[in-house]
Design a protein around this motif. Structure first.
Motif, PDB file in Angstrom:
ATOM      1  N   UNK A 143      34.544  12.290  85.602  1.00  0.00           N
ATOM      2  CA  UNK A 143      33.769  11.891  86.777  1.00  0.00           C
ATOM      3  C   UNK A 143      33.007  13.142  87.221  1.00  0.00           C
ATOM      4  N   UNK A 144      31.713  13.093  87.056  1.00  0.00           N
ATOM      5  CA  UNK A 144      30.871  14.253  87.335  1.00  0.00           C
ATOM      6  C   UNK A 144      30.352  14.207  88.767  1.00  0.00           C
ATOM      7  N   UNK A 145      30.241  15.375  89.370  1.00  0.00           N
ATOM      8  CA  UNK A 145      29.656  15.491  90.710  1.00  0.00           C
ATOM      9  C   UNK A 145      28.719  16.685  90.710  1.00  0.00           C
ATOM     10  N   UNK A 195      26.312  19.870  87.251  1.00  0.00           N
ATOM     11  CA  UNK A 195      27.364  18.925  87.586  1.00  0.00           C
ATOM     12  C   UNK A 195      28.670  19.483  87.040  1.00  0.00           C
ATOM     13  N   UNK A 196      29.731  19.273  87.790  1.00  0.00           N
ATOM     14  CA  UNK A 196      31.053  19.706  87.359  1.00  0.00           C
ATOM     15  C   UNK A 196      31.988  18.502  87.398  1.00  0.00           C
ATOM     16  N   UNK A 197      33.023  18.578  86.590  1.00  0.00           N
ATOM     17  CA  UNK A 197      34.034  17.518  86.572  1.00  0.00           C
ATOM     18  C   UNK A 197      35.354  18.121  87.018  1.00  0.00           C
ATOM     19  N   UNK A 198      36.014  17.460  87.948  1.00  0.00           N
ATOM     20  CA  UNK A 198      37.313  17.900  88.442  1.00  0.00           C
ATOM     21  C   UNK A 198      38.417  17.222  87.641  1.00  0.00           C
ATOM     22  N   UNK A 199      39.625  17.736  87.793  1.00  0.00           N
ATOM     23  CA  UNK A 199      40.771  17.078  87.185  1.00  0.00           C
ATOM     24  C   UNK A 199      41.181  17.622  85.836  1.00  0.00           C
ATOM     25  N   UNK A 249      27.859  20.726  83.245  1.00  0.00           N
ATOM     26  CA  UNK A 249      26.736  20.219  82.444  1.00  0.00           C
ATOM     27  C   UNK A 249      25.459  20.237  83.280  1.00  0.00           C
ATOM     28  N   UNK A 250      24.347  20.094  82.599  1.00  0.00           N
ATOM     29  CA  UNK A 250      23.027  20.043  83.233  1.00  0.00           C
ATOM     30  C   UNK A 250      22.787  18.612  83.699  1.00  0.00           C
ATOM     31  N   UNK A 251      22.509  18.426  84.969  1.00  0.00           N
ATOM     32  CA  UNK A 251      22.318  17.071  85.500  1.00  0.00           C
ATOM     33  C   UNK A 251      21.084  16.382  84.921  1.00  0.00           C
ATOM     34  N   UNK A 252      20.128  17.150  84.426  1.00  0.00           N
ATOM     35  CA  UNK A 252      18.935  16.556  83.831  1.00  0.00           C
ATOM     36  C   UNK A 252      19.208  15.997  82.437  1.00  0.00           C
ATOM     37  N   UNK A 253      20.317  16.442  81.810  1.00  0.00           N
ATOM     38  CA  UNK A 253      20.667  15.992  80.466  1.00  0.00           C
ATOM     39  C   UNK A 253      22.133  15.577  80.424  1.00  0.00           C
ATOM     40  N   UNK A 254      22.496  14.526  81.160  1.00  0.00           N
ATOM     41  CA  UNK A 254      23.905  14.132  81.213  1.00  0.00           C
ATOM     42  C   UNK A 254      24.477  13.720  79.856  1.00  0.00           C
ATOM     43  N   UNK A 260      29.586  22.635  78.923  1.00  0.00           N
ATOM     44  CA  UNK A 260      30.296  23.886  78.710  1.00  0.00           C
ATOM     45  C   UNK A 260      31.604  23.803  79.472  1.00  0.00           C
ATOM     46  N   UNK A 261      32.662  24.308  78.894  1.00  0.00           N
ATOM     47  CA  UNK A 261      33.959  24.291  79.568  1.00  0.00           C
ATOM     48  C   UNK A 261      34.400  25.736  79.752  1.00  0.00           C
TER      49      UNK A 261
END
Length: 67
Positions: free
Chosen positions: A11-13, A27-31, A39-44, A49-50
């Motif tokens: 779930x990206x925010x 955008x980052x993903x929690x959990x 990730x780049x929001x323009x290229x979901x 990258x982690x």
């Protein structure tokens, strides 16, 4: 060798550290304990990258301190 994280159900925010414009949002993903997927929001559909959580915290701290 470590197995890559499964981000298929992530779930990206929008990162609170993005400037907010249409051209420069992360955008980052929690959990994911110990890891921060970014990730780049323009290229979901593109790659993510982690980062190790400690490295991400150090980076964000340096940005806040304008270093």
């Amino acid at each position: 060798m470590k197995r890559p994280l499964d981000l298929s159900n992530a779930v990206w925010r929008k990162s609170s550290y993005s400037a907010g414009g249409d051209n420069n949002c992360l955008e980052v993903a929690d959990g994911y304990p110990g890891a921060v997927p970014v990730r780049d929001s323009k290229r979901p559909e593109g790659p993510a990258l982690v980062f190790p959580a400690g490295a991400w915290s150090a980076f964000v701290g340096a940005v806040r301190a304008d270093r």
